[in-house]
Design an enzyme around this catalytic site. Structure first.
Site, PDB file in Angstrom:
ATOM      1  N   TRP A  49      -0.128   4.041  12.864  1.00 59.89           N
ATOM      2  CA  TRP A  49      -0.018   4.111  11.408  1.00 59.89           C
ATOM      3  C   TRP A  49      -0.776   5.325  10.929  1.00 59.89           C
ATOM      4  O   TRP A  49      -1.969   5.375  11.180  1.00 59.89           O
ATOM      5  CB  TRP A  49      -0.580   2.844  10.764  1.00 59.89           C
ATOM      6  CG  TRP A  49      -0.246   2.777   9.308  1.00 59.89           C
ATOM      7  CD1 TRP A  49      -1.085   3.021   8.254  1.00 59.89           C
ATOM      8  CD2 TRP A  49       1.023   2.443   8.736  1.00 59.89           C
ATOM      9  NE1 TRP A  49      -0.417   2.858   7.065  1.00 59.89           N
ATOM     10  CE2 TRP A  49       0.873   2.511   7.330  1.00 59.89           C
ATOM     11  CE3 TRP A  49       2.274   2.113   9.271  1.00 59.89           C
ATOM     12  CZ2 TRP A  49       1.934   2.247   6.446  1.00 59.89           C
ATOM     13  CZ3 TRP A  49       3.315   1.850   8.397  1.00 59.89           C
ATOM     14  CH2 TRP A  49       3.130   1.921   7.003  1.00 59.89           C
ATOM     15  N   LYS A  94      -3.921   8.039   6.770  1.00 57.82           N
ATOM     16  CA  LYS A  94      -3.893   7.666   8.195  1.00 57.82           C
ATOM     17  C   LYS A  94      -2.863   8.457   8.986  1.00 57.82           C
ATOM     18  O   LYS A  94      -2.629   8.164  10.161  1.00 57.82           O
ATOM     19  CB  LYS A  94      -3.648   6.166   8.340  1.00 57.82           C
ATOM     20  CG  LYS A  94      -4.803   5.315   7.779  1.00 57.82           C
ATOM     21  CD  LYS A  94      -4.713   3.858   8.179  1.00 57.82           C
ATOM     22  CE  LYS A  94      -5.808   3.030   7.521  1.00 57.82           C
ATOM     23  NZ  LYS A  94      -5.622   2.867   6.065  1.00 57.82           N
ATOM     24  N   ASP A 102       0.819  -1.207   0.000  1.00 57.54           N
ATOM     25  CA  ASP A 102       0.000   0.000   0.000  1.00 57.54           C
ATOM     26  C   ASP A 102       0.856   1.261   0.000  1.00 57.54           C
ATOM     27  O   ASP A 102       0.693   2.142   0.835  1.00 57.54           O
ATOM     28  CB  ASP A 102      -0.909  -0.048   1.250  1.00 57.54           C
ATOM     29  CG  ASP A 102      -1.858   1.137   1.331  1.00 57.54           C
ATOM     30  OD1 ASP A 102      -2.325   1.594   0.280  1.00 57.54           O
ATOM     31  OD2 ASP A 102      -2.118   1.599   2.461  1.00 57.54           O
ATOM     32  N   ASN A 138       6.757  -7.592   6.439  1.00 55.09           N
ATOM     33  CA  ASN A 138       5.516  -6.948   6.879  1.00 55.09           C
ATOM     34  C   ASN A 138       4.314  -7.695   6.323  1.00 55.09           C
ATOM     35  O   ASN A 138       4.167  -7.810   5.096  1.00 55.09           O
ATOM     36  CB  ASN A 138       5.453  -5.502   6.402  1.00 55.09           C
ATOM     37  CG  ASN A 138       4.159  -4.819   6.841  1.00 55.09           C
ATOM     38  OD1 ASN A 138       3.973  -4.520   8.023  1.00 55.09           O
ATOM     39  ND2 ASN A 138       3.238  -4.600   5.913  1.00 55.09           N
ATOM     40  N   GLU A 139       3.468  -8.151   7.221  1.00 45.96           N
ATOM     41  CA  GLU A 139       2.175  -8.744   6.870  1.00 45.96           C
ATOM     42  C   GLU A 139       2.241  -9.803   5.776  1.00 45.96           C
ATOM     43  O   GLU A 139       1.426  -9.787   4.840  1.00 45.96           O
ATOM     44  CB  GLU A 139       1.177  -7.648   6.484  1.00 45.96           C
ATOM     45  CG  GLU A 139       0.886  -6.687   7.614  1.00 45.96           C
ATOM     46  CD  GLU A 139      -0.381  -5.857   7.386  1.00 45.96           C
ATOM     47  OE1 GLU A 139      -0.836  -5.760   6.246  1.00 45.96           O
ATOM     48  OE2 GLU A 139      -0.920  -5.341   8.375  1.00 45.96           O
ATOM     49  N   ASN A 159      -0.061  -5.653  13.471  1.00 45.74           N
ATOM     50  CA  ASN A 159      -0.790  -4.552  12.825  1.00 45.74           C
ATOM     51  C   ASN A 159      -2.275  -4.841  12.990  1.00 45.74           C
ATOM     52  O   ASN A 159      -2.767  -5.869  12.510  1.00 45.74           O
ATOM     53  CB  ASN A 159      -0.475  -4.496  11.331  1.00 45.74           C
ATOM     54  CG  ASN A 159       0.960  -4.078  11.053  1.00 45.74           C
ATOM     55  OD1 ASN A 159       1.698  -3.695  11.961  1.00 45.74           O
ATOM     56  ND2 ASN A 159       1.351  -4.148   9.794  1.00 45.74           N
ATOM     57  N   TYR A 180      -6.379  -3.218  12.975  1.00 43.47           N
ATOM     58  CA  TYR A 180      -7.265  -2.129  12.541  1.00 43.47           C
ATOM     59  C   TYR A 180      -8.688  -2.312  13.056  1.00 43.47           C
ATOM     60  O   TYR A 180      -9.645  -2.070  12.331  1.00 43.47           O
ATOM     61  CB  TYR A 180      -7.207  -2.006  11.015  1.00 43.47           C
ATOM     62  CG  TYR A 180      -5.881  -1.424  10.567  1.00 43.47           C
ATOM     63  CD1 TYR A 180      -5.702  -0.048  10.522  1.00 43.47           C
ATOM     64  CD2 TYR A 180      -4.800  -2.244  10.257  1.00 43.47           C
ATOM     65  CE1 TYR A 180      -4.481   0.505  10.158  1.00 43.47           C
ATOM     66  CE2 TYR A 180      -3.581  -1.698   9.885  1.00 43.47           C
ATOM     67  CZ  TYR A 180      -3.421  -0.323   9.840  1.00 43.47           C
ATOM     68  OH  TYR A 180      -2.219   0.230   9.484  1.00 43.47           O
ATOM     69  N   GLU A 203       1.180  -1.316  14.029  1.00 43.89           N
ATOM     70  CA  GLU A 203       0.262  -0.454  13.274  1.00 43.89           C
ATOM     71  C   GLU A 203      -1.106  -0.472  13.937  1.00 43.89           C
ATOM     72  O   GLU A 203      -1.595  -1.537  14.324  1.00 43.89           O
ATOM     73  CB  GLU A 203       0.071  -0.924  11.814  1.00 43.89           C
ATOM     74  CG  GLU A 203       1.263  -0.701  10.912  1.00 43.89           C
ATOM     75  CD  GLU A 203       1.014  -1.124   9.468  1.00 43.89           C
ATOM     76  OE1 GLU A 203      -0.160  -1.129   9.023  1.00 43.89           O
ATOM     77  OE2 GLU A 203       1.995  -1.449   8.785  1.00 43.89           O
TER      78      GLU A 203
HETATM   79  C1  GCB Z   1      -1.323  -2.323   6.690  1.00 46.80           C
HETATM   80  C2  GCB Z   1      -0.043  -2.209   5.947  1.00 46.80           C
HETATM   81  C3  GCB Z   1       0.274  -0.786   5.537  1.00 46.80           C
HETATM   82  C4  GCB Z   1      -0.989  -0.112   5.028  1.00 46.80           C
HETATM   83  C5  GCB Z   1      -2.005  -0.087   6.149  1.00 46.80           C
HETATM   84  C6  GCB Z   1      -3.319   0.556   5.723  1.00 46.80           C
HETATM   85  O1  GCB Z   1      -1.582  -3.242   7.394  1.00 46.80           O
HETATM   86  O2  GCB Z   1       1.050  -2.769   6.626  1.00 46.80           O
HETATM   87  O3  GCB Z   1       1.272  -0.794   4.550  1.00 46.80           O
HETATM   88  O4  GCB Z   1      -0.743   1.178   4.550  1.00 46.80           O
HETATM   89  O5  GCB Z   1      -2.287  -1.379   6.557  1.00 46.80           O
HETATM   90  O6  GCB Z   1      -3.467   1.747   5.899  1.00 46.80           O
HETATM   91  O7  GCB Z   1      -4.171  -0.155   5.198  1.00 46.80           O
END
Ligand code: GCB
Length: 557
Positions: free
Chosen positions: A506, A525, A121, A370-371, A424, A426, A461
């Protein structure tokens, strides 16, 4: 041929779509004069990076090809150039990603012609992002230096080793910040004791200077200055310790990303970033999602900032963002996609990253990916040897990777190899959007599971897209109010979980991504806008991270 700046990403300098989205070979050419005073020395050409692949030519001779867009490489060109004379320096940069590159990508057909797609991303900025140097060294010279530091009471112990061309005597002189000699040793490897040492610590980037010298009798033939911060990093149960003291990381995942210049490194921009970090009370960042400029690493050393240093292994996850950012319908680990060849490229980039950054006191953790997809057997087989690669290259730091929400506690098959857990998450954005009550409960319950692993947890994140200037009461997704409500809910979860030893929101700032329905002029973000001005949430973070009831103080007494 058109004019192009070095360093810079080429993409945003032009105004047309073809240039911005171009993939393939990009040719750079210039004429360089070798200084006349360099006669009798070995001459090299050094590139701090070429994204993602660089091939260098001196006049018509190819001298080196290097794979991997964010790490340095160098060729000896002594036999091809003459002191005082000009030569034509050509660099062919290629920015195509495939299943055998790190990060991966794929070229797909579209009605408008082939398109380069990838599963990360951030925009695929490319070009020569960092400085290119000519170098001069004597025939006999040091080629590498490694320092590992330890603490014994008030004594700082520096174990060093060197590699060199030429069989001369090596010695080392360590000076303190005032220039006074505090330790000396002779030999290609050895140990130096610094009595009453000033230790490197978070917020106190105290650096010694170790001058490594190659001697021919009394004559210094070559010398190399390595800054040394004396500190230790260890893990004790769920605690992360620096110099034996528990630390709690505050800060961000960041990006090398600026208007117009893309991923060009610029010292002035870097200083602004670090000043914003200081203002907000951040003691750490992660080099999401690739190695940053060496200038950034040096500056982090000097500022006493703790760094999670990450490889460019991002987007090894074909189930993530499929159809939105990346391409759909692939299996992540398979003979035709992420395979043995990719694994070896990945191993090499881990070795190269550690070779470049091993001497930085600021680097406290290696993040090898990462992920990635981590919940499958393929993932387990792919990653097991890569942790060994990292540990063989450096015995002195914890090794981990950053886990994705799709592989929650109980499902992830890779965290077993890691020294610590990096997550990470969300909750309240990609899931439980506009439901922070549900988000808080679900996040807390997942963390309870991870706590049973008995390892430190860093939230690498957590974040919510926020369009600067959009205000809504009550807060709703995309508004500045929602970002604040979101952060408060997350912070309550962290404060209630003893094993959480760090929070990196993040992102530090808004940044460019591929276009699509999930992104409004990029990823929004940031706590700061893309031009590094605070959103409302930045003030909340600042209060939390600088107050006497900061998580640092609360958790560590
Ligand atoms: C994530 C990624 C990061 C993205 C972020 C997002 O998990 O590691 O690269 O930018 O989410 O904002 O979706």
């Amino acid at each position: 041929a058109s004019q192009m700046a070095v360093p810079a990403s080429f993409n945003d300098l032009a105004t047309d779509r073809e240039t911005r989205e171009f993939f393939g070979d990009i040719w750079y050419q210039t004429v360089v004069r070798v200084p006349r005073g360099w006669a009798g020395q070995r001459i090299g050409v050094h590139l701090e990076s070429a994204t993602h692949r660089g091939t260098v030519f001196v006049n018509d001779t190819e001298v080196i090809t290097h794979q991997g867009g964010y790490l340095p490489f160098e060729a000896d060109i002594t036999d091809l150039v003459a002191p005082g004379e000009e030569f034509r320096l050509t660099v062919r940069v290629n920015n195509v990603l495939s299943f055998q590159t790190i990060p991966p990508g794929v070229i797909e057909d579209s009605p408008h012609g082939p398109k380069l797609r990838y599963w990360h991303d951030f925009f695929n900025y490319a070009g020569i992002h960092r400085d290119v140097w000519l170098t001069a060294r004597p025939e006999s010279h040091l080629t590498d230096v490694t320092v590992i530091t330890d603490i014994d009471g008030t004594t700082g112990r520096v174990t060093y080793s060197t590699e060199a061309v030429g069989a001369l005597v090596t010695d080392v002189v360590v000076r303190d910040a005032a220039g006074l000699t505090v330790a000396t040793a002779t030999g290609a490897e050895g140990t130096l004791d610094i009595p009453d040492a000033h230790f490197w610590a978070p917020g106190d980037g105290y650096l010694y200077d170790a001058e490594f010298r190659m001697l021919d009798g009394e004559t210094v033939v070559h010398s190399y200055h390595q800054s040394v911060g004396v500190r230790t990093v260890t893990i004790d149960g769920t605690k992360l310790l620096v110099n034996g003291q528990p630390v709690y990381l505050t800060g961000f995942g960041m990006h090398e990303d600026h208007v117009t210049v893309g991923k060009q490194h610029i010292d002035s921009m870097m200083i602004r970033d670090f000043e914003c970090l200081r203002w907000i009370g951040a003691n750490s960042f992660r080099t999401s999602h690739y190695p940053y400029s060496e200038r950034v690493m040096d500056y982090a050393d000097a500022q006493g900032i703790l760094v999670i240093d990450e490889t460019p292994a991002v987007g090894l996850n074909m189930g993530l963002g499929g159809g939105i950012m990346g391409a759909q319908g692939y299996t992540t680990y398979s003979p035709d996609t992420i395979n043995d060849v990719t694994q070896e490229v990945h191993a090499q980039v881990i070795r190269d990253l550690i070779a470049r950054d091993k001497n930085h006191p600021s680097v406290i953790i290696w993040s090898i990916a990462n992920e990635p997809e981590s919940e499958t057997e393929g993932a387990e087989d792919y990653f097991r040897p890569l942790f060994d690669v990292a540990r063989q290259a450096d015995v002195s730091r914890p090794v981990g990777f950053v886990n994705v929400m799709l592989a929650p506690h109980g499902a992830c098959r890779v965290s077993q190899f890691a020294d610590l857990i990096m997550l990470n998450r969300y909750y309240g954005w990609y899931v439980f959007n506009d439901d922070l009550v549900g988000a808080e409960a679900a996040f807390a319950s997942e963390l309870e599971g991870w706590s049973t692993e008995g390892k430190p947890i860093i939230i690498t994140e957590y974040g919510a897209d926020t369009y600067p200037g959009l205000h809504q009461l009550p807060g709703q997704p995309w508004s500045e109010e929602y970002q604040i409500d979101y952060l408060e809910a997350q912070h309550r979860v962290f404060d209630n979980c003893d094993a959480v030893v760090g929070e990196q929101m993040w992102n530090f700032a808004d940044f460019a991504t591929t276009a699509g329905i999930m992104r409004v002029g990029g990823n929004k973000k940031g706590a700061f806008t893309r031009d590094r001005q605070p959103k409302s949430s930045a003030h909340l973070l600042r209060r939390r991270w600088t107050s006497t009831t900061s998580p640092w103080n609360r958790k560590n007494g």
